[in-house]
Design a protein around this motif. Structure first.
Motif, mmCIF file in Angstrom:
data_model
loop_
_atom_site.group_PDB
_atom_site.id
_atom_site.type_symbol
_atom_site.label_atom_id
_atom_site.label_comp_id
_atom_site.label_asym_id
_atom_site.label_seq_id
_atom_site.Cartn_x
_atom_site.Cartn_y
_atom_site.Cartn_z
ATOM 1 N N ARG A 443 38.592 47.228 32.917
ATOM 2 C CA ARG A 443 38.746 47.011 34.360
ATOM 3 C C ARG A 443 39.797 45.938 34.668
ATOM 4 N NH1 ARG A 443 34.588 47.712 37.929
ATOM 5 N NH2 ARG A 443 36.178 47.075 39.431
ATOM 6 N N PHE A 444 41.005 46.183 34.175
ATOM 7 C CA PHE A 444 42.093 45.212 34.361
ATOM 8 C C PHE A 444 42.595 45.193 35.798
ATOM 9 C CE2 PHE A 444 42.572 46.330 29.806
ATOM 10 C CZ PHE A 444 42.448 45.072 29.281
ATOM 11 N N ASN A 445 42.227 46.214 36.569
ATOM 12 C CA ASN A 445 42.855 46.375 37.882
ATOM 13 C C ASN A 445 42.094 45.723 39.038
ATOM 14 O OD1 ASN A 445 40.716 48.026 37.658
ATOM 15 N ND2 ASN A 445 41.758 49.918 38.256
ATOM 16 N N MET A 446 41.171 44.822 38.730
ATOM 17 C CA MET A 446 40.423 44.142 39.794
ATOM 18 C C MET A 446 41.336 43.298 40.674
ATOM 19 S SD MET A 446 37.080 42.541 38.046
ATOM 20 C CE MET A 446 35.649 43.570 37.718
ATOM 21 N N GLU A 447 40.872 43.043 41.888
ATOM 22 C CA GLU A 447 41.597 42.110 42.744
ATOM 23 C C GLU A 447 41.424 40.692 42.185
ATOM 24 O OE1 GLU A 447 43.748 42.785 44.986
ATOM 25 O OE2 GLU A 447 43.322 44.919 44.690
ATOM 26 N N GLU A 448 42.363 39.824 42.529
ATOM 27 C CA GLU A 448 42.401 38.489 41.935
ATOM 28 C C GLU A 448 41.078 37.730 42.086
ATOM 29 O OE1 GLU A 448 45.893 36.036 42.487
ATOM 30 O OE2 GLU A 448 44.631 34.294 42.924
ATOM 31 N N GLU A 449 40.528 37.795 43.283
ATOM 32 C CA GLU A 449 39.335 37.005 43.541
ATOM 33 C C GLU A 449 38.161 37.454 42.667
ATOM 34 O OE1 GLU A 449 36.932 36.139 47.533
ATOM 35 O OE2 GLU A 449 39.064 36.576 47.820
ATOM 36 N N GLU A 450 38.011 38.779 42.581
ATOM 37 C CA GLU A 450 36.915 39.338 41.798
ATOM 38 C C GLU A 450 37.086 39.012 40.309
ATOM 39 O OE1 GLU A 450 36.623 43.579 42.110
ATOM 40 O OE2 GLU A 450 34.554 43.646 41.384
ATOM 41 N N MET A 451 38.324 39.133 39.824
ATOM 42 C CA MET A 451 38.587 38.855 38.407
ATOM 43 C C MET A 451 38.342 37.372 38.108
ATOM 44 S SD MET A 451 39.350 40.212 35.525
ATOM 45 C CE MET A 451 40.419 41.635 35.319
ATOM 46 N N THR A 452 38.766 36.511 39.018
ATOM 47 C CA THR A 452 38.586 35.073 38.821
ATOM 48 C C THR A 452 37.092 34.744 38.735
ATOM 49 O OG1 THR A 452 40.617 34.697 40.065
ATOM 50 C CG2 THR A 452 39.170 32.798 39.757
ATOM 51 N N ARG A 453 36.332 35.324 39.669
ATOM 52 C CA ARG A 453 34.880 35.088 39.672
ATOM 53 C C ARG A 453 34.255 35.597 38.378
ATOM 54 N NH1 ARG A 453 32.581 38.315 43.753
ATOM 55 N NH2 ARG A 453 34.493 38.102 44.946
ATOM 56 N N ARG A 454 34.706 36.787 37.974
ATOM 57 C CA ARG A 454 34.189 37.418 36.757
ATOM 58 C C ARG A 454 34.357 36.500 35.541
ATOM 59 N NH1 ARG A 454 37.138 42.917 34.323
ATOM 60 N NH2 ARG A 454 35.822 43.203 32.489
ATOM 61 N N VAL A 455 35.574 35.985 35.370
ATOM 62 C CA VAL A 455 35.869 35.192 34.172
ATOM 63 C C VAL A 455 35.168 33.828 34.241
ATOM 64 C CG1 VAL A 455 37.712 34.037 32.900
ATOM 65 C CG2 VAL A 455 38.001 36.405 33.649
ATOM 66 N N ILE A 456 35.132 33.240 35.440
ATOM 67 C CA ILE A 456 34.482 31.927 35.557
ATOM 68 C C ILE A 456 32.985 32.052 35.263
ATOM 69 C CG2 ILE A 456 33.841 30.101 37.194
ATOM 70 C CD1 ILE A 456 36.637 30.283 38.346
ATOM 71 N N LYS A 457 32.397 33.149 35.717
ATOM 72 C CA LYS A 457 30.970 33.353 35.423
ATOM 73 C C LYS A 457 30.744 33.406 33.905
ATOM 74 C CE LYS A 457 27.071 36.426 36.117
ATOM 75 N NZ LYS A 457 26.637 37.739 36.604
#
Ligand code: DGT
Ligand code: CA
Ligand code: CA
Ligand code: ZN
Length: 571
Positions: A443-457
């Motif tokens: 799922r490389f194509n997420m929007e920036e905000e969602e990806m940022t939240r994902r990785v920080i979690k």
């Protein structure tokens, strides 16, 4: 001929067969052969010369073996020529676009007669792709972006590829009688992640035949220019090489000039002007009467403008001159500072070698430790491990530890970060690991905000030690995913998580500028190869190059620590 060049023949065969919709089994055998050859640490050419039987190498059968010999002796492969004559030339070029595989290329050709990048661009702009089977509006937009990306990287080569060709060519030139000095310069010497061409400088004695030997080098496809002091050739792989022969008295000034970057040179020249000097590729001169002052050594140039020697990796006019002036140049990390490698794969997932084989190679590299970090189950294509399999694998690692002295094998895993930011393995088993890397593989194509939240979690899971290949990019192939790196790095610092510089030459992720930002923010880094075979542990140097371009010192990097201190950091 270099392994990479041989492998390219087989990749192209596989590509064409796939466009033709040929038997998948046959296609796979060529792809496997290409991968095997690229990953080999020994030179195929040398093996053939030594009379080795190539068919003993897994992935190389009778027909591949015959083709390798044909390629080595004729520089050509008859079957490939034959295949090429059946498809338009532009089709294999289309495959180089991100997100475009042979199936789509075939559809584009069959339906719209698209056989070149230009035609594809026109078709996409005219909105003619969206109605094709398996495509849509999104595909159209993506393809236009890929074309843009492709054109920006066109004609550039990954540094690792440049290395293969440069090392072989330099060996060839060093053997020419009369050659006294030989140095690569340009972006290659600055260790940029890609190079546009290769610049080589030399000092030669009288009557030296270096230009003849350069033009006559076996890997040359075309001689572009031929002169007494400068020649240019294009190698069969497409890489251009410039060779310049220089006078001893101006060699240092030329080495400085041709190392670049251009922006750095301009800044140095300005500085010289202020001091009443003139710096050029020919030397250092007094401005008022052009009297030569120095230029034989590179340090002369820096000395003339009142600076210590600045390492080539920093010469981008990004503050290095100011730092040098204040005596604040970083003491850049060196390959010899690295005491271990904290990301590698074994046969337990998609690696080629066993735990013990990796450890033996690690020991040969002079390491005090390595971490075995196979994939977790979500990465199915890589044969990722589930909890039970990992538990068993960790036992194997423990067992291996007793068997090789002088190197500690750390129990680790590269756990996948799932789309919602949770980890792919339960905490119970992650707790058992000494090194937990977390990374995104889907799922490389997420929007920036969602990806940022994902990785920080994911980072917030207390078991995670290292955030691996943080942007997912593949150089010249795949753009980084959208992510707010600053926020992610801040979270990593808060959580005591190190951020990786993945040394695998296709990744170099974090890249130089981002690594520098991380360091400036106070992050700890880890430089790891992500090796999938024992030979790939040697790719460490590419990670170190990137770190050096990011102004990084040994003390910023956790795997420069001795084992005991490292374990403390990991805990
Ligand atoms: P590349 O080949 O695109 O990866 O990048 P470079 O940096 O190797 O550039 P290249 O091969 O065009 O030239 C080698 C070096 O020569 C470059 O880094 C700086 C120097 N140079 C070339 N042209 C100029 C110029 O017009 N002005 C100055 N100051 N330096 C130049
Ligand atoms: Ca260059
Ligand atoms: Ca050049
Ligand atoms: Zn990975």
């Amino acid at each position: 001929m270099e392994n990479k060049a041989i492998a390219d023949f087989f990749t192209e065969i596989a590509d064409i067969l796939e466009i033709q919709g040929e038997n998948p089994f046959r296609i796979r055998s060529y792809r496997n052969a290409a991968r095997t050859i690229e990953d080999m640490s020994q030179s195929l050419e040398a093996l053939v010369r030594a009379g080795e039987n190539l068919e003993e190498i897994p992935g190389i059968g009778k027909s591949i073996n015959e083709k390798i010999r044909e390629i080595l002796s004729t520089g050509k492969c008859q079957s490939l020529e034959e295949l090429r004559s059946h498809v338009p030339q532009g089709l294999t070029e289309l495959l180089k676009l991100e997100g475009l595989g042979p199936k789509k290329v075939k559809v584009l050709y069959d339906e719209l007669n698209v056989d070149s990048v230009d035609r594809l661009e026109k078709a996409a702009q005219a909105g003619r792709l969206r109605n094709l089977p398996g495509m849509g509006l999104k595909t159209e937009e993506k393809i236009l972006k890929s074309i843009e990306h492709y054109r920006a990287g066109m004609g550039r080569f990954k540094l690792s590829v440049g290395f293969q060709y440069a090392e072989a060519l330099l060996r060839h030139l060093k053997g020419v009688p009369g050659v006294r000095r030989l140095d690569p310069a340009g972006s290659f010497r600055r260790r940029r992640e890609t190079i546009g061409d290769l610049d080589i400088l030399a000092i030669c004695g009288k009557g030296c035949k270096v230009m003849d030997r350069f033009a006559g080098y076996g890997d040359v496809a075309e001689v572009l220019a031929r002169g007494e002091t400068k020649s240019s050739v294009r190698l069969k792989c497409g890489l251009q090489v410039d060779l310049r022969v220089l006078e001893e008295e101006s060699y240092g000034a030329a080495l400085h000039y041709f190392t670049g970057s251009k922006a750095h040179n301009v800044a140095i020249r300005e500085r010289a002007k202020e001091k009443g000097l003139k710096v050029s590729e020919y030397g250092v001169f007094r401005a008022k009467d052009e009297k030569r002052l120095s230029g034989a050594e590179e340090a002369d140039v820096f000395k003339a403008v009142g600076l210590p020697l600045i390492p080539p990796e920093l010469r981008e006019d990004r503050g290095e001159i100011q730092a040098a002036e204040k005596g604040k140049l970083p003491r850049l990390v060196e390959p010899s500072d690295i005491r271990g490698d904290l990301q590698m794969h074994t046969t337990a997932s998609d690696g080629k070698n066993s735990i013990l084989e990796m450890a033996r190679k690690g020991k040969e590299m002079g390491y005090a430790y390595i971490a075995i970090t196979d994939h977790s189950k979500a990465v199915r294509v890589a044969g990722g491990l589930d909890e039970k399999q990992l538990a068993k694998h960790l036992k194997e690692i423990e067992k291996a530890n007793g068997q090789i002295s002088g190197i500690r094998i750390l129990k680790g895993v590269e756990v996948d970060i799932l789309p919602d930011g949770s980890l792919d393995l339960k905490d119970d088993i992650l707790k058992e690991c000494e090194v937990v890397l977390a990374s995104v593989h889907s799922r490389f194509n997420m929007e920036e905000e969602e990806m940022t939240r994902r990785v920080i979690k994911a980072i917030k899971n207390p078991n995670v030690n290292i955030l691996a290949h943080p942007t997912g990019r593949l150089i010249l192939e795949r753009e980084p995913f959208k992510i707010n790196l600053q926020e992610v790095i801040r979270a990593a610092i808060d959580q005591g998580v190190a951020v990786e510089i993945n040394a695998y030459p296709d990744r170099l992720d974090l890249k130089d500028a981002d690594a520098r930002m991380a360091r400036d923010m106070g992050a700890r880094l880890a430089i790891n190869t992500d090796a999938h075979s024992d030979g790939q542990l040697e790719l460490m140097k590419f990670g170190v190059f990137t770190a050096r371009r990011g102004w990084i010192e040994a003390r910023d990097v956790i795997n420069t620590l001795p084992l005991e201190k490292l374990l403390k950091v990991l805990r």
